[in-house]
Write a protein that holds these residues in place. Sequence first.
Motif, PDB file in Angstrom:
ATOM      1  N   ILE A  14       0.845  -1.194   0.000  1.00  0.00           N
ATOM      2  CA  ILE A  14       0.000   0.000   0.000  1.00  0.00           C
ATOM      3  C   ILE A  14       0.880   1.243   0.000  1.00  0.00           C
ATOM      4  O   ILE A  14       1.582   1.513   0.961  1.00  0.00           O
ATOM      5  N   GLY A  15       0.833   1.994  -1.070  1.00  0.00           N
ATOM      6  CA  GLY A  15       1.443   3.316  -1.090  1.00  0.00           C
ATOM      7  C   GLY A  15       2.919   3.375  -0.748  1.00  0.00           C
ATOM      8  O   GLY A  15       3.708   2.532  -1.136  1.00  0.00           O
ATOM      9  N   PHE A  16       3.287   4.394   0.033  1.00  0.00           N
ATOM     10  CA  PHE A  16       4.676   4.669   0.363  1.00  0.00           C
ATOM     11  C   PHE A  16       4.829   4.947   1.846  1.00  0.00           C
ATOM     12  O   PHE A  16       3.877   5.177   2.567  1.00  0.00           O
ATOM     13  N   SER A  52       2.160   1.788   9.550  1.00  0.00           N
ATOM     14  CA  SER A  52       1.276   1.467   8.415  1.00  0.00           C
ATOM     15  C   SER A  52      -0.101   2.108   8.523  1.00  0.00           C
ATOM     16  O   SER A  52      -1.102   1.558   8.068  1.00  0.00           O
ATOM     17  N   ILE A  53      -0.162   3.274   9.125  1.00  0.00           N
ATOM     18  CA  ILE A  53      -1.427   3.990   9.261  1.00  0.00           C
ATOM     19  C   ILE A  53      -1.713   4.783   7.989  1.00  0.00           C
ATOM     20  O   ILE A  53      -0.879   5.546   7.520  1.00  0.00           O
ATOM     21  N   ALA A  80      -7.668  -1.446   4.631  1.00  0.00           N
ATOM     22  CA  ALA A  80      -6.230  -1.332   4.897  1.00  0.00           C
ATOM     23  C   ALA A  80      -5.969  -1.631   6.374  1.00  0.00           C
ATOM     24  O   ALA A  80      -6.773  -1.268   7.240  1.00  0.00           O
ATOM     25  N   ARG A  81      -4.855  -2.269   6.647  1.00  0.00           N
ATOM     26  CA  ARG A  81      -4.532  -2.632   8.026  1.00  0.00           C
ATOM     27  C   ARG A  81      -3.289  -1.890   8.495  1.00  0.00           C
ATOM     28  O   ARG A  81      -2.328  -1.739   7.737  1.00  0.00           O
ATOM     29  N   SER A  86      -5.415  -3.540  12.648  1.00  0.00           N
ATOM     30  CA  SER A  86      -6.697  -2.851  12.750  1.00  0.00           C
ATOM     31  C   SER A  86      -7.067  -2.188  11.430  1.00  0.00           C
ATOM     32  O   SER A  86      -6.221  -1.599  10.764  1.00  0.00           O
ATOM     33  N   THR A  87      -8.332  -2.271  11.089  1.00  0.00           N
ATOM     34  CA  THR A  87      -8.847  -1.630   9.889  1.00  0.00           C
ATOM     35  C   THR A  87      -9.526  -0.306  10.263  1.00  0.00           C
ATOM     36  O   THR A  87      -9.813  -0.074  11.441  1.00  0.00           O
ATOM     37  N   PRO A  88      -9.804   0.538   9.291  1.00  0.00           N
ATOM     38  CA  PRO A  88     -10.536   1.777   9.599  1.00  0.00           C
ATOM     39  C   PRO A  88     -11.871   1.513  10.293  1.00  0.00           C
ATOM     40  O   PRO A  88     -12.291   2.289  11.150  1.00  0.00           O
ATOM     41  N   LEU A  89     -12.533   0.405   9.941  1.00  0.00           N
ATOM     42  CA  LEU A  89     -13.796   0.073  10.601  1.00  0.00           C
ATOM     43  C   LEU A  89     -13.583  -0.183  12.084  1.00  0.00           C
ATOM     44  O   LEU A  89     -14.405   0.217  12.919  1.00  0.00           O
ATOM     45  N   CYS A  90     -12.492  -0.842  12.426  1.00  0.00           N
ATOM     46  CA  CYS A  90     -12.168  -1.066  13.843  1.00  0.00           C
ATOM     47  C   CYS A  90     -12.017   0.262  14.566  1.00  0.00           C
ATOM     48  O   CYS A  90     -12.515   0.435  15.695  1.00  0.00           O
ATOM     49  N   GLU A  91     -11.355   1.211  13.920  1.00  0.00           N
ATOM     50  CA  GLU A  91     -11.119   2.512  14.537  1.00  0.00           C
ATOM     51  C   GLU A  91     -12.433   3.264  14.748  1.00  0.00           C
ATOM     52  O   GLU A  91     -12.668   3.866  15.800  1.00  0.00           O
TER      53      GLU A  91
END
Length: 280
Positions: A14-16, A52-53, A80-81, A86-91
Amino acid sequence: MEVETARPYFFGDIGFWAERTEVHKAAYQGQVSVLQGLIQSGASVNIVAVDSITPLHEAATRGQTQCVRLLLDAGAQVDARNVDGSTPLCEACSIGNFECVSLLLEYGAKVNPTLTSRTTSPLHEACMGGNADCVKLVIAKGASLEAYDLYYGTPLHVTCANQHLDCVKVLLNAGAQVNAARLHETALHHAAKANNLDMIELLVEFGANIYARDNQDKKPVNYTRPDTPAAHCLQLCDSNPLSLQQLSRITLRTVLGTRAVDVITKLDIPNRIISYLLYQ
């Protein structure tokens, strides 16, 4: 507008890698117009910061619903984890933001992501936060009532440990197993440790085993403070067997399991009996 750049990140897909980009900051602070400008300028919505946020994690952590929608519309990975899994839904569930939870589910967030030794499920997080509406929502979307966390046990364990009575009612009415155990410790043990009379009575009504012993060989009553209503309640239960009415209720709910609410509410019986069966 200048967009931060970062060196390639080689440990994920995922990304950078970056410390914390302007995209993260805008998402976290709810700066919708700033975030929109960054996206239009070509900033990656999937860029990852320390642990990895992603920006979507940041927005969900603060319940910034407009930013969440903006990121998702721009292609942010909904599941994304971070480094803890944790996923955004968890947050979003952890802070009990119903609108944000609803939005993430609308965009396909997994309600039952794979758990690891460092991860709790969205339902666990909602139970810890004590938001009964979020608990109802993720259950309605298929959240596993018996998802097991190594540290906390089931969602019912978490809810009782945090003394969220409304969430306990939601879980039990949805069909959660009242006697599920972690290291032989049941939800009733947690309620007894808290000396929470209302919670103890509710769990017993749903068939909690007052004789269950944990890994310390202690029954729930052993954790109550002497001469308290909680202690007297469990002692009374010990000396008085359940009535036929209570046994019938528990048997019916056990047989129906997670179908109890749907089935019972459709029965051609008086509302007072339905309320009793569902403990509403």
